[in-house]
Design a protein around this motif. Structure first.
Motif, mmCIF file in Angstrom:
data_model
loop_
_atom_site.group_PDB
_atom_site.id
_atom_site.type_symbol
_atom_site.label_atom_id
_atom_site.label_comp_id
_atom_site.label_asym_id
_atom_site.label_seq_id
_atom_site.Cartn_x
_atom_site.Cartn_y
_atom_site.Cartn_z
ATOM 1 N N PRO A 1 0.348 -1.061 0.195
ATOM 2 C CA PRO A 1 -0.220 -0.010 -0.354
ATOM 3 C C PRO A 1 0.590 0.839 -0.034
ATOM 4 N N GLY A 2 0.688 2.398 -0.695
ATOM 5 C CA GLY A 2 0.541 3.660 -0.405
ATOM 6 C C GLY A 2 1.550 3.996 -2.084
ATOM 7 N N LEU A 3 2.884 4.459 -1.768
ATOM 8 C CA LEU A 3 3.831 4.799 -2.943
ATOM 9 C C LEU A 3 5.166 3.650 -2.692
ATOM 10 N N SER A 4 5.183 3.299 -4.362
ATOM 11 C CA SER A 4 6.646 2.668 -3.724
ATOM 12 C C SER A 4 7.404 3.023 -5.180
ATOM 13 N N GLU A 5 8.589 2.236 -5.374
ATOM 14 C CA GLU A 5 9.171 2.581 -6.805
ATOM 15 C C GLU A 5 9.014 0.951 -7.515
ATOM 16 N N PHE A 6 9.278 0.734 -8.826
ATOM 17 C CA PHE A 6 9.745 -0.271 -9.400
ATOM 18 C C PHE A 6 10.015 -0.091 -10.174
ATOM 19 N N GLU A 7 11.039 -1.522 -11.421
ATOM 20 C CA GLU A 7 11.278 -0.961 -12.399
ATOM 21 C C GLU A 7 11.524 -2.982 -13.271
ATOM 22 N N LEU A 8 11.625 -2.878 -14.732
ATOM 23 C CA LEU A 8 10.677 -4.115 -15.564
ATOM 24 C C LEU A 8 11.481 -4.180 -16.355
ATOM 25 N N ARG A 9 12.492 -5.044 -17.173
ATOM 26 C CA ARG A 9 13.168 -4.931 -17.737
ATOM 27 C C ARG A 9 13.205 -5.691 -18.737
ATOM 28 N N ILE A 10 13.134 -4.566 -20.356
ATOM 29 C CA ILE A 10 12.813 -5.077 -21.119
ATOM 30 C C ILE A 10 13.944 -4.962 -22.977
ATOM 31 N N SER A 11 13.314 -6.032 -23.306
ATOM 32 C CA SER A 11 14.563 -5.793 -24.383
ATOM 33 C C SER A 11 13.739 -5.101 -25.568
ATOM 34 N N VAL A 12 14.957 -4.377 -26.508
ATOM 35 C CA VAL A 12 14.204 -3.840 -27.725
ATOM 36 C C VAL A 12 15.741 -4.279 -28.245
ATOM 37 N N PRO A 13 14.751 -4.720 -30.140
ATOM 38 C CA PRO A 13 15.813 -4.838 -31.361
ATOM 39 C C PRO A 13 17.296 -3.374 -31.425
ATOM 40 N N ALA A 14 18.195 -4.397 -32.002
ATOM 41 C CA ALA A 14 18.927 -3.075 -31.811
ATOM 42 C C ALA A 14 18.993 -1.851 -32.399
ATOM 43 N N GLU A 15 18.348 -2.536 -33.724
ATOM 44 C CA GLU A 15 18.062 -1.768 -34.964
ATOM 45 C C GLU A 15 17.166 -0.278 -34.606
ATOM 46 N N GLN A 16 16.161 -0.220 -33.514
ATOM 47 C CA GLN A 16 15.238 0.716 -33.562
ATOM 48 C C GLN A 16 16.143 2.136 -32.104
#
Length: 136
Positions: free
Chosen positions: A102-117
């Motif tokens: 409950p309340g305010l907390s931090e988050f992080e998510l890992r994503i992979s993006v094609p190198a040509e973008q």
């Protein structure tokens, strides 16, 4: 016939419905991205052939006003490259947050993006939702 009428009138009151699990909608704030640290950048997962990809962390804050801990919250949003092309074709779910207190907390998510973008990435319409118990 009378027995049938009594059964139809009494049985619905005896059947206990399953508990209602309401979806908890959560706001995401200060959403941005950064390069992955080297230990997370290795090993991009692709289907079939090896493709070069860049690793990024989507970071920000999640606001849970429900007063209860939310588990396995799905994060949705749209990610575009510098040219306005979608990074994740036909997908708006970008990941999940395991536990949101409950309340305010931090988050992080890992994503992979094609190198040509090309970067910078554009992050739009980010939100999260989940349940207060595991849903099977």
């Amino acid at each position: 016939m009378v027995l049938l009428i009594i059964c139809c009138a009494v049985l619905p009151g005896l059947i206990v419905p399953p508990p209602a699990w309401a979806v908890v909608q959560m706001r995401l704030l200060d959403v941005g991205y950064q390069d992955c640290p080297p230990e997370l950048a290795d090993g991009a997962v692709t289907s079939g052939v090896m493709m070069k990809a860049n690793c990024f962390l989507i970071v920000g804050k999640v606001e849970n006003k429900s007063g209860k801990t939310v588990v396995d919250a799905d994060v949705f949003g749209r990610i575009y490259d510098a040219n306005g092309n979608p990074v994740m074709q036909n997908r708006t779910r970008v990941g999940s947050i395991e536990v949101v207190p409950p309340g305010l907390s931090e988050f992080e998510l890992r994503i992979s993006v094609p190198a040509e973008q090309p970067t910078p990435l554009q992050l739009e319409q980010f939100k999260a939702s989940g349940f207060t118990t595991k849903v099977r």
